[in-house]
Motif scaffolding. Structure first.
Motif, PDB file in Angstrom:
ATOM      1  N   ILE A 235      -3.725   0.243  -3.033  1.00  0.00           N
ATOM      2  CA  ILE A 235      -3.433  -1.066  -2.456  1.00  0.00           C
ATOM      3  C   ILE A 235      -3.368  -2.088  -3.586  1.00  0.00           C
TER       4      ILE A 235
ATOM      5  N   SER B 147       0.846  -1.188   0.000  1.00  0.00           N
ATOM      6  CA  SER B 147       0.000   0.000   0.000  1.00  0.00           C
ATOM      7  C   SER B 147       0.884   1.242   0.000  1.00  0.00           C
TER       8      SER B 147
ATOM      9  N   THR C 183      -5.069   6.315  -0.941  1.00  0.00           N
ATOM     10  CA  THR C 183      -4.168   5.173  -0.783  1.00  0.00           C
ATOM     11  C   THR C 183      -4.405   4.182  -1.910  1.00  0.00           C
TER      12      THR C 183
END
Length: 515
Positions: free
Chosen positions: A185, A168, A183
């Motif tokens: 991931i 991540s 973010t």
């Protein structure tokens, strides 16, 4: 019992004792060394498997960084332009990067895009809501108090739905600047397919298991192909679980599973710092079997050679010693029976010890008058040997102080005997060897044994050389107390250097070859 029978029993007992001692020594040394070598190679194999897993995670981290630190991704979080998704997160991207999961979160932790992918069928699949929720919670748990938003993490995470390799990264611009807008991931399932790829890459039998209950005894779930080999007995399994439960994260446990398979174990922590996986690498015990075969061949060779030499020794003893000794005994018995001091035993040919014994008997009366002279000459010869020996012969009091030093001290150490007499040897020992020499000194004082110790001693020019000293005590025959210590020392620096060169030449030049 006749001398012939005694000789036969002594040689037989010596042969059996020799074989037993050599077998026990070889078994202890050879098998111990082979087992250590096997354990060393298994540790290297486990390290290779861990390195392969780290490389897998590193590649995943690089891919996540490439997408997270990109102006297009940074802009997409605000604009939600679907053209970005269509052109960048296509199926071929997942196949090329071997991704099973891609999730984009905004700064509030809400999902703005997610995609699951089945690498076997190469088709898009939905991401279970529970898996995405647990994954988000795992990232939150791994966050430290000083971090804002979702932290950059790379590692393993075990969830109720699956075990994942994840990376991540915060979403920033291409210069890795600006406030993070969310973010990114990336995740890959650590399933049988991924484990198979790791095994193929390392050419090892690699397996990952999922311990539970914080690795308490009996908590590990052993299953799969190696279960039958592993569970040899309930006691062995319990002992193995106990060792694993006490295993530290940085340690590698080596445990034989059978006579043909040995396994190496290592613990892996997840992104939250908790123990998550137990890596097991199984290796065929080729080295151990080779050691056992070598030991058996060595034992049979010693037995065969011992029998041949025993037969030859018995034949030679009979012809050269026993028969002639019987003749000498008969002659002496005849002289004793007649009581005539003028009689003499028959002179025996050969010029060896038996012939010398016959001549000594004939000259015994004449020799008594000259015994004192011969004794002095004998003492002179022994002193001559000591004074001219290339080995340094020393005498010490019970505290170790030199009370006699042979002239060889000058050739070996550069000191004259007078410079050493009255001094303690500890003044010349290398500081790192003081404990070793002290233990040897204590053992010689405690037990009536001959003891050999190797150590470094300071030459007069200041350099340290390797010495080997064989010592034993002179004790009072009545009280048993130590009166003196006799030592014979020699310079073994060349031998030590040769051993070091042999060890360096035997060191493998590259990675080992495995079957």
């Amino acid at each position: 019992m006749q001398l012939r029978k005694k000789t036969l029993l002594i040689i037989g007992a010596a042969l059996i004792g020799l074989i037993v001692v050599l077998y026990a020594t070889a078994s202890t040394i050879l098998l111990h060394d082979f087992n250590n070598l096997e354990a060393q190679y298994v540790r290297q194999d486990v390290a290779r498997a861990l390195d392969a897993l780290d490389d897998d995670l590193s590649n995943l981290d690089t891919s996540a960084q490439d997408y997270a630190e990109w102006d297009d991704t940074y802009s997409f979080v605000d604009t939600r332009n679907q053209e970005f998704v269509k052109s960048n997160f296509v199926n071929s991207t997942f196949v090329y990067l071997r991704l099973n999961l891609l999730v984009l979160l905004d700064s509030d932790g809400k999902t703005i895009f997610s995609k699951g992918f089945d690498l076997k069928s190469k088709t898009e699949i939905p991401i279970p809501a529970s898996l995405q929720q647990h994954l988000t919670e795992a990232l939150i748990e791994s966050q430290t108090s000083s971090e804002e938003g979702y932290p950059a993490k790379t590692g393993v995470v075990t969830l109720p739905e699956a075990t994942l390799l994840i990376a991540s990264k915060p979403i920033v611009n291409s210069n890795a600047q600006g406030p993070p807008r969310g973010t990114l991931i990336l995740a890959r399932y650590l399933d049988n397919t991924e484990i198979g790829l790791l095994s193929e890459l390392t050419h090892l039998s690699v397996d990952f298991r999922l311990p539970s209950l914080d690795f308490k005894v009996g908590a590990t779930n052993y299953s799969g192909q190696g279960a039958k080999v592993l569970a040899r007995s309930r006691q062995d399994l319990d002992n193995l679980k106990l060792k694993i439960s006490n295993l530290k994260s940085v340690e590698i446990l080596i445990e034989p599973l059978s006579d043909s398979v040995v396994a190496g174990y290592a613990l892996i922590r997840d992104i939250r710092g908790k123990l998550a996986l137990l890596l097991r690498v199984e290796v065929d015990r080729v080295i151990s079997r080779q050691g056992q075969a070598t030991l058996e061949l060595f034992t049979f060779s010693i037995l065969a050679v011992g029998l041949i030499f025993s037969a030859i020794a018995l034949l030679l003893l009979e012809n050269l010693v026993l028969a002639r000794l019987a003749d000498l005994s008969t002659s002496v018995s005849n002289i004793a029976a007649n009581g005539d001091p003028d009689l003499r035993v028959q002179i025996m040919p050969g010029g060896d010890e038996l012939a010398s014994l016959a001549d000594t008997i004939n000259q015994m009366l004449e020799a008594l008058g000259n015994s004192q002279v011969e004794r002095k000459e004998s003492e002179y010869r022994y002193r001559l040997i000591a004074e001219n020996s290339t080995d340094m012969i020393t005498r010490h009091d019970p505290k170790g102080v030199f009370i006699y030093v042979s002239p060889a001290s000058h050739a070996l150490l550069g000191y004259e005997p007078s410079e050493l007499i009255g001094r303690l040897p500890n003044d010349y020992f290398h500081p790192d060897d003081l404990e070793t020499v002290a233990k040897a000194h204590s053992k010689v004082l405690a037990l009536p044994v001959t003891y050999t110790v190797s150590y470094r001693i300071r030459h007069k020019d200041g350099k340290y050389i390797w010495f080997e000293t064989t010592s034993r005590t002179i004790r009072d025959p009545e009280t048993g107390s130590v009166q003196e210590i006799i030592g014979v020392s020699r310079d073994i620096s060349v031998r030590k250097q040769t051993e070091q060169e042999l060890r360096e030449s035997d060191r493998p030049a590259g990675p080992p070859f495995y079957l």
